[in-house]
Design a protein around this motif. Structure first.
Motif, PDB file in Angstrom:
ATOM      1  N   ARG A  61       0.952  -1.050   0.030  1.00  0.00           N
ATOM      2  CA  ARG A  61       0.559   0.247  -0.097  1.00  0.00           C
ATOM      3  C   ARG A  61       0.444   1.042  -0.232  1.00  0.00           C
ATOM      4  NH1 ARG A  61      -3.114  -2.002   4.954  1.00  0.00           N
ATOM      5  NH2 ARG A  61      -4.349  -3.723   3.974  1.00  0.00           N
ATOM      6  N   TYR A  62       0.608   1.953  -1.439  1.00  0.00           N
ATOM      7  CA  TYR A  62       1.357   3.539  -0.944  1.00  0.00           C
ATOM      8  C   TYR A  62       0.141   4.741   0.189  1.00  0.00           C
ATOM      9  CZ  TYR A  62       4.316   1.367  -4.457  1.00  0.00           C
ATOM     10  OH  TYR A  62       5.536   0.878  -5.148  1.00  0.00           O
ATOM     11  N   ILE A  63       1.072   4.924   0.912  1.00  0.00           N
ATOM     12  CA  ILE A  63      -0.002   5.989   1.984  1.00  0.00           C
ATOM     13  C   ILE A  63       0.847   7.596   1.893  1.00  0.00           C
ATOM     14  CG2 ILE A  63      -0.848   6.253   3.728  1.00  0.00           C
ATOM     15  CD1 ILE A  63      -0.975   2.732   4.246  1.00  0.00           C
ATOM     16  N   GLU A  64       0.256   7.939   1.882  1.00  0.00           N
ATOM     17  CA  GLU A  64       0.926   9.440   0.480  1.00  0.00           C
ATOM     18  C   GLU A  64       2.454   9.483   0.198  1.00  0.00           C
ATOM     19  OE1 GLU A  64       0.206  12.332   1.177  1.00  0.00           O
ATOM     20  OE2 GLU A  64      -1.875  12.096   1.690  1.00  0.00           O
ATOM     21  N   ILE A 117       8.057   1.927   5.065  1.00  0.00           N
ATOM     22  CA  ILE A 117       9.223   2.047   4.361  1.00  0.00           C
ATOM     23  C   ILE A 117       9.448   3.814   3.547  1.00  0.00           C
ATOM     24  CG2 ILE A 117      11.189   2.394   2.002  1.00  0.00           C
ATOM     25  CD1 ILE A 117       9.681  -0.614   2.514  1.00  0.00           C
ATOM     26  N   ASP A 118      10.116   5.022   3.628  1.00  0.00           N
ATOM     27  CA  ASP A 118      10.108   5.992   3.399  1.00  0.00           C
ATOM     28  C   ASP A 118      10.227   6.474   2.099  1.00  0.00           C
ATOM     29  OD1 ASP A 118       9.975   9.113   3.977  1.00  0.00           O
ATOM     30  OD2 ASP A 118      12.695   9.275   3.566  1.00  0.00           O
ATOM     31  N   ASN A 119       9.165   6.879   1.584  1.00  0.00           N
ATOM     32  CA  ASN A 119       8.760   7.340  -0.167  1.00  0.00           C
ATOM     33  C   ASN A 119       8.726   8.590  -0.305  1.00  0.00           C
ATOM     34  OD1 ASN A 119       8.613   6.401  -2.661  1.00  0.00           O
ATOM     35  ND2 ASN A 119       6.815   6.723  -2.872  1.00  0.00           N
ATOM     36  N   PRO A 120       9.593   9.793  -0.267  1.00  0.00           N
ATOM     37  CA  PRO A 120       9.709  10.580   0.302  1.00  0.00           C
ATOM     38  C   PRO A 120       8.886  11.429  -1.459  1.00  0.00           C
ATOM     39  CG  PRO A 120      12.209  10.437   0.258  1.00  0.00           C
ATOM     40  CD  PRO A 120      11.055   9.445  -0.208  1.00  0.00           C
TER      41      PRO A 120
END
Length: 127
Positions: free
Chosen positions: A58-61, A113-116
């Motif tokens: 899931r991509y959350i923000e 996982i950080d995904n800026p």
């Protein structure tokens, strides 16, 4: 003299409780959790075995949430980690213990996982 003795005892107990086998984790791994689900002698084992290695992403923000199931040594200690190359993320679950046994278990693993850049990534789980 008592203060020095107390200080030495505190240092000794504090250092004995640390897991010295832990390895550094990737800076983009914000969080990791492993939850025990079943051991191999449990009747639910076969059902969960079908989910091994299948990723739920899931991509959350600006955070990537990934969960999967893994078969592990039931007696050992493990640590979650990631490896990033270009647009790919390799999820790792590394054995860090000196203890092992013949029993296996299934654990649910969760990675944050950080995904800026909010970009889509190729994500794989390393067995």
């Amino acid at each position: 003299m008592k203060i020095i003795y107390v200080f030495l005892v505190i240092i000794c107990f504090g250092s004995c409780n640390r897991n010295n086998n832990s390895k550094p984790v990737h800076k983009d791994l914000l969080g990791f959790k492993a939850d025990f689900r079943v051991e191999s002698d449990d009747k639910r084992y076969d059902r969960l075995e079908l989910k091994l290695g299948k990723l739920q992403i899931r991509y959350i923000e600006d955070i990537i949430y990934v969960s999967t199931y893994a078969e592990v040594n039931a007696c050992g200690d493990f640590q979650g980690n990631i490896q990033i190359k270009n647009d790919s993320i390799m999820l790792k679950y590394e054995y860090i213990s000196d203890l092992a046994c013949t029993s296996v278990a299934i654990e649910k693993l969760t990675y944050l996982i950080d995904n800026p850049g909010k970009s889509r990534r190729k994500i794989k789980f390393e067995d």
